[in-house]
Design a protein around this motif. Structure first.
Motif, PDB file in Angstrom:
ATOM      1  N   TYR A 273     -22.616  31.449  -4.435  1.00 57.22           N
ATOM      2  CA  TYR A 273     -21.671  32.361  -3.774  1.00 57.22           C
ATOM      3  C   TYR A 273     -22.455  33.133  -2.721  1.00 57.22           C
ATOM      4  CZ  TYR A 273     -19.051  31.575  -8.125  1.00 57.22           C
ATOM      5  OH  TYR A 273     -18.401  31.025  -9.193  1.00 57.22           O
ATOM      6  N   ASP A 274     -22.544  32.537  -1.523  1.00 56.84           N
ATOM      7  CA  ASP A 274     -23.386  33.150  -0.507  1.00 56.84           C
ATOM      8  C   ASP A 274     -23.128  32.511   0.850  1.00 56.84           C
ATOM      9  OD1 ASP A 274     -25.336  34.818   0.538  1.00 56.84           O
ATOM     10  OD2 ASP A 274     -26.970  33.978  -0.648  1.00 56.84           O
TER      11      ASP A 274
ATOM     12  N   ARG B 293     -20.168  29.754   4.792  1.00 55.30           N
ATOM     13  CA  ARG B 293     -20.084  29.984   3.350  1.00 55.30           C
ATOM     14  C   ARG B 293     -20.539  28.721   2.613  1.00 55.30           C
ATOM     15  NH1 ARG B 293     -19.657  35.048   1.241  1.00 55.30           N
ATOM     16  NH2 ARG B 293     -19.459  33.854  -0.668  1.00 55.30           N
TER      17      ARG B 293
END
Length: 187
Positions: A83-84, A93
């Motif tokens: 999630y980054d 993303r």
């Protein structure tokens, strides 16, 4: 993992579950054992890859992008990406990049399990991709006590036999799930 398992029946023939972000391999190994699947994975961290190798059938310690896997070679894509943002590729993303790059590996009719922050579903490119490539899409938020930290959702969908051009309504409907009040994943 235990709740996700309650949604699925083991296939008659042995399947192949692929986890491109395998971590220590616990999720894939548990689901694979319960649902008659061989487990394949990729993990960047050498320490976590060593642990995954103890519980999964095949694990490769490498970045996913450096691996070669034939298209349509897995029956189940278990996708819980980082999630980054990708700091090296224009702030894209990673959840979107992993969805795009791993989906071709899933056979037509295969199952996608996509675990991401809810807001990712609000991205137009993600919604468009999902609507065009997948069908029977079901989305739940993580149960209370687990949802609050990362605002994660579970998306279950089957890969279409062939791509369809999604309508704007289909895309907007999926995008709206990125900010909707969703039901928690029940057993």
């Amino acid at each position: 993992v235990e709740l996700i398992r309650t949604y699925l029946k083991p296939p008659v023939e042995r399947g192949r579950l692929f986890d491109p972000c395998a971590g220590e391999g616990r999720a894939a190994a548990s689901l694979g054992r319960a649902l008659n699947c061989e487990t394949w994975g990729v993990e960047l961290s050498p320490e976590r890859a060593d642990l995954a190798a103890q519980v999964m059938d095949k694990i490769y310690q490498a970045p996913w992008q450096a691996c070669y896997l034939s298209d349509e070679s897995v029956t189940w894509l278990y996708l819980n990406p980082p999630y980054d943002f990708d700091r090296f590729e224009g702030q894209k993303r990673l959840e979107w990049e992993f969805l795009k790059s791993t989906s071709p590996k899933l056979m037509r009719g295969g199952l996608l399990t996509y675990l991401v922050p809810q807001k990712i579903l609000g991205m137009s490119e993600v919604a468009r991709f999902l609507a065009g490539h997948y069908e029977a899409i079901t989305v739940y938020r993580f149960p209370d006590g687990l949802f609050e930290k990362f605002k994660q959702v579970v998306l279950l969908a089957y890969k279409r036999k062939s791509y369809i051009q999604p309508s704007e309504q289909e895309i907007l409907s999926l995008q709206s799930l990125g900010s909707s009040d969703l039901e928690p994943l029940p057993a």
